[in-house]
Design a protein around this motif. Structure first.
Motif, mmCIF file in Angstrom:
data_model
loop_
_atom_site.group_PDB
_atom_site.id
_atom_site.type_symbol
_atom_site.label_atom_id
_atom_site.label_comp_id
_atom_site.label_asym_id
_atom_site.label_seq_id
_atom_site.Cartn_x
_atom_site.Cartn_y
_atom_site.Cartn_z
ATOM 1 N N LEU A 37 -0.418 3.429 -0.018
ATOM 2 C CA LEU A 37 -0.314 2.224 0.812
ATOM 3 C C LEU A 37 -0.488 0.969 -0.033
ATOM 4 O O LEU A 37 0.244 -0.020 0.138
ATOM 5 C CB LEU A 37 -1.376 2.284 1.913
ATOM 6 C CG LEU A 37 -1.459 1.086 2.863
ATOM 7 C CD1 LEU A 37 -0.196 0.982 3.690
ATOM 8 C CD2 LEU A 37 -2.679 1.219 3.775
ATOM 9 N N ALA A 38 -1.450 1.001 -0.963
ATOM 10 C CA ALA A 38 -1.684 -0.154 -1.832
ATOM 11 C C ALA A 38 -0.476 -0.424 -2.720
ATOM 12 O O ALA A 38 -0.099 -1.587 -2.958
ATOM 13 C CB ALA A 38 -2.929 0.079 -2.682
ATOM 14 N N GLU A 39 0.160 0.634 -3.231
ATOM 15 C CA GLU A 39 1.372 0.457 -4.032
ATOM 16 C C GLU A 39 2.490 -0.151 -3.194
ATOM 17 O O GLU A 39 3.212 -1.055 -3.645
ATOM 18 C CB GLU A 39 1.824 1.801 -4.594
ATOM 19 C CG GLU A 39 0.934 2.364 -5.690
ATOM 20 C CD GLU A 39 1.461 3.670 -6.231
ATOM 21 O OE1 GLU A 39 1.831 3.710 -7.421
ATOM 22 O OE2 GLU A 39 1.539 4.656 -5.468
ATOM 23 N N GLU A 40 2.637 0.337 -1.983
ATOM 24 C CA GLU A 40 3.717 -0.128 -1.102
ATOM 25 C C GLU A 40 3.585 -1.615 -0.788
ATOM 26 O O GLU A 40 4.583 -2.345 -0.731
ATOM 27 C CB GLU A 40 3.687 0.697 0.188
ATOM 28 C CG GLU A 40 4.749 0.339 1.199
ATOM 29 C CD GLU A 40 4.635 1.166 2.473
ATOM 30 O OE1 GLU A 40 5.148 0.714 3.511
ATOM 31 O OE2 GLU A 40 4.014 2.255 2.430
ATOM 32 N N HIS A 41 2.337 -2.076 -0.602
ATOM 33 C CA HIS A 41 2.114 -3.466 -0.190
ATOM 34 C C HIS A 41 1.520 -4.322 -1.311
ATOM 35 O O HIS A 41 1.143 -5.473 -1.077
ATOM 36 C CB HIS A 41 1.193 -3.512 1.034
ATOM 37 C CG HIS A 41 1.807 -2.945 2.279
ATOM 38 N ND1 HIS A 41 2.645 -3.663 3.092
ATOM 39 C CD2 HIS A 41 1.718 -1.700 2.824
ATOM 40 C CE1 HIS A 41 3.033 -2.914 4.110
ATOM 41 N NE2 HIS A 41 2.486 -1.716 3.968
ATOM 42 N N ASP A 42 1.459 -3.795 -2.514
ATOM 43 C CA ASP A 42 0.931 -4.511 -3.683
ATOM 44 C C ASP A 42 -0.471 -5.055 -3.397
ATOM 45 O O ASP A 42 -0.737 -6.253 -3.499
ATOM 46 C CB ASP A 42 1.874 -5.643 -4.092
ATOM 47 C CG ASP A 42 1.497 -6.216 -5.459
ATOM 48 O OD1 ASP A 42 0.830 -5.514 -6.244
ATOM 49 O OD2 ASP A 42 1.865 -7.377 -5.728
ATOM 50 N N LEU A 43 -1.397 -4.141 -3.066
ATOM 51 C CA LEU A 43 -2.771 -4.495 -2.752
ATOM 52 C C LEU A 43 -3.706 -4.046 -3.867
ATOM 53 O O LEU A 43 -3.434 -3.081 -4.573
ATOM 54 C CB LEU A 43 -3.212 -3.821 -1.441
ATOM 55 C CG LEU A 43 -2.354 -4.050 -0.207
ATOM 56 C CD1 LEU A 43 -2.903 -3.264 0.970
ATOM 57 C CD2 LEU A 43 -2.254 -5.536 0.131
ATOM 58 N N TYR A 44 -4.819 -4.739 -4.003
ATOM 59 C CA TYR A 44 -5.901 -4.273 -4.860
ATOM 60 C C TYR A 44 -6.804 -3.328 -4.067
ATOM 61 O O TYR A 44 -6.878 -3.394 -2.832
ATOM 62 C CB TYR A 44 -6.721 -5.446 -5.383
ATOM 63 C CG TYR A 44 -6.017 -6.277 -6.416
ATOM 64 C CD1 TYR A 44 -5.916 -5.838 -7.731
ATOM 65 C CD2 TYR A 44 -5.452 -7.511 -6.084
ATOM 66 C CE1 TYR A 44 -5.274 -6.592 -8.695
ATOM 67 C CE2 TYR A 44 -4.807 -8.277 -7.035
ATOM 68 C CZ TYR A 44 -4.709 -7.809 -8.337
ATOM 69 O OH TYR A 44 -4.071 -8.559 -9.285
ATOM 70 N N LEU A 45 -7.505 -2.470 -4.787
ATOM 71 C CA LEU A 45 -8.495 -1.576 -4.204
ATOM 72 C C LEU A 45 -9.835 -1.834 -4.895
ATOM 73 O O LEU A 45 -9.909 -1.856 -6.124
ATOM 74 C CB LEU A 45 -8.095 -0.112 -4.388
ATOM 75 C CG LEU A 45 -6.773 0.306 -3.736
ATOM 76 C CD1 LEU A 45 -6.314 1.648 -4.275
ATOM 77 C CD2 LEU A 45 -6.928 0.358 -2.216
ATOM 78 N N ARG B 292 -4.582 -1.283 -10.203
ATOM 79 C CA ARG B 292 -4.885 -2.128 -9.040
ATOM 80 C C ARG B 292 -6.280 -1.856 -8.484
ATOM 81 O O ARG B 292 -6.608 -2.314 -7.401
ATOM 82 C CB ARG B 292 -3.829 -1.921 -7.955
ATOM 83 C CG ARG B 292 -3.720 -0.507 -7.402
ATOM 84 C CD ARG B 292 -2.616 -0.403 -6.347
ATOM 85 N NE ARG B 292 -1.296 -0.578 -6.930
ATOM 86 C CZ ARG B 292 -0.554 -1.681 -6.764
ATOM 87 N NH1 ARG B 292 -0.992 -2.674 -6.018
ATOM 88 N NH2 ARG B 292 0.629 -1.775 -7.328
ATOM 89 N N THR B 293 -7.103 -1.124 -9.236
ATOM 90 C CA THR B 293 -8.407 -0.701 -8.719
ATOM 91 C C THR B 293 -9.544 -1.256 -9.553
ATOM 92 O O THR B 293 -9.507 -1.218 -10.779
ATOM 93 C CB THR B 293 -8.495 0.839 -8.689
ATOM 94 O OG1 THR B 293 -7.456 1.361 -7.861
ATOM 95 C CG2 THR B 293 -9.839 1.301 -8.141
ATOM 96 N N VAL B 294 -10.563 -1.753 -8.850
ATOM 97 C CA VAL B 294 -11.826 -2.155 -9.461
ATOM 98 C C VAL B 294 -12.872 -1.138 -9.024
ATOM 99 O O VAL B 294 -13.129 -0.977 -7.830
ATOM 100 C CB VAL B 294 -12.248 -3.568 -9.022
ATOM 101 C CG1 VAL B 294 -13.586 -3.952 -9.657
ATOM 102 C CG2 VAL B 294 -11.173 -4.581 -9.375
ATOM 103 N N VAL B 295 -13.450 -0.426 -9.984
ATOM 104 C CA VAL B 295 -14.466 0.581 -9.700
ATOM 105 C C VAL B 295 -15.838 -0.010 -9.994
ATOM 106 O O VAL B 295 -16.065 -0.569 -11.073
ATOM 107 C CB VAL B 295 -14.247 1.859 -10.537
ATOM 108 C CG1 VAL B 295 -15.328 2.903 -10.221
ATOM 109 C CG2 VAL B 295 -12.861 2.443 -10.279
#
Length: 384
Positions: free
Chosen positions: A189-197, A224-227
């Protein structure tokens, strides 16, 4: 006088602390509330801190933190999850995970950006989004589903202003560990809508019924992820205030930029203690995790035996039983239980609307106290 910051003024005090301020004034209270280990920091870690003080390690470190600590964090993530982060420019040490969350949101968000937050969730998530200029968009999860996040429910909340999804797993307050398939769906979903996680993984070592999945290791997630992680929970180091961020270099660089102006660095002594924790304290952690698991099984079984339905908590150290059978709402249940039986729990709705009808109970306390709390809760329920 001229008005103060409206966003901060509109933020209510933590709903967790309210009950424990009351409980602190009462005698014979069993507290199942504050999310803090009842273990003392392992001796070898405390000894490293003492050594650091005795030998004068009381200066600033580099803004990003001690290189040795960053190397160990990245090596640990690689060994346990197959993660691939560069300690030089993709990892920084923060003053606890709380600062890490604040930094990440400040860097990711512009004014008015929306952040989808599955709830029930940790009480700091929505305020921190607002403090960073963003707009929190809560989406519900259900106890009947083990509080798993439904990617389609998240999808329905996406708008052109959505910038990120923020979640914690294992979760506070529910103890839910998000299944790998759920996280994979969120990444798609994040890839589809260009979202950060933004993935809060402070409880990653505290899992009991299945393996933890580090979100940043999933295909398509890394860039796109901050851990977020740290030492407070599994290492019983809450007061040392050491956390970390692992993120793509462009994000990590800006996190360091904010950090250097607002905090400068995490405490030098605490960072050296964290080095010792990663190098030599795995056995101590394993012992604490085993003890939490024993308490978890006894306490959840006890809750069910006194008539409170409780989803199986797969991680952290919280149970989140339903109290709907009592006929009371969450706040009334918690208030009456505290005043009538001197057991302190947290009303579930302080963690979001989906928490109504539940209370959070921390089993990070000694087993005899948990057993006595169950006796008192049973007595309370029988009177209703």
């Amino acid at each position: 006088m001229r008005p103060l910051n409206a966003t901060i003024a509109a933020c209510p005090p933590s709903g967790i602390r309210k009950f424990f301020d009351i409980a602190a004034e009462m005698d014979d209270v069993i507290s199942l509330g504050v999310g803090e280990p009842d273990f003392v920091t392992p001796w070898r870690v405390r000894e490293a801190g003492i050594y650091a003080l005795e030998h004068g390690y009381t200066t600033y470190t580099s803004n990003a933190g001690l290189p040795r600590l960053r190397e160990l964090i990245c090596a640990d993530l690689a060994a346990r999850y197959g993660a691939d982060y560069d300690p030089g420019d993709e990892c920084l040490i923060t003053t606890g995970v709380s600062e890490g969350l604040d930094l990440a949101l400040r860097v990711l968000l512009n004014a008015g950006d929306e952040v989808i937050v599955p709830e029930p969730c940790y009480v700091a998530y929505e305020p921190c989004v607002r403090f960073a200029g963003g707009v929190p968009v809560p989406v519900p999860t259900r106890g009947e589903d083990g509080f798993a996040v439904d990617a389609e429910v998240v999808r329905a909340a996406v708008t052109p202003r959505t910038k990120a999804v923020l979640l914690g797993s294992p979760a506070n307050p529910t103890g839910a560990v998000q299944p790998r398939a759920v996280l994979e769906a969120l990444v798609r979903l994040a890839e589809e809508h260009d979202l950060y996680l933004v993935s809060d993984e402070i409880y990653d070592r505290l899992t009991y019924t299945g393996a933890h999945t580090c979100l940043g290791t999933l295909p398509g997630a890394r860039e796109r992820t901050v851990v977020l992680g740290g030492f407070s929970k599994a290492h019983a180091m809450t007061g040392w205030r050491v956390g970390w961020i692992c993120a793509p270099a462009a994000v990590a660089e800006l996190c360091v930029r904010v950090h250097q102006y607002t905090m400068l660095c995490a405490p030098h002594v605490s960072q050296l203690a964290a080095v010792e924790a990663l190098e030599h304290a795995d056995a101590d952690v394993a012992g604490m995790v085993a003890d939490y698991d024993r308490r978890r099984r006894v306490f959840v079984k006890g809750l069910r035996e006194i008539g409170l339905d409780c989803p199986e908590p797969g991680g952290a150290f919280y149970a989140f039983p339903s109290i709907r059978s009592s006929g009371l709402d969450s706040a009334t249940f918690a208030e009456r239980l505290l005043h009538e039986e001197h057991v302190a729990v947290v009303p579930g709705d302080v963690f979001g609307p989906s928490g109504q009808g539940h209370v959070r109970c921390s089993y990070a306390t000694a087993l005899p106290k948990l057993e006595e709390a169950l006796v008192r809760m049973d007595r309370f329920l029988r009177r209703l």
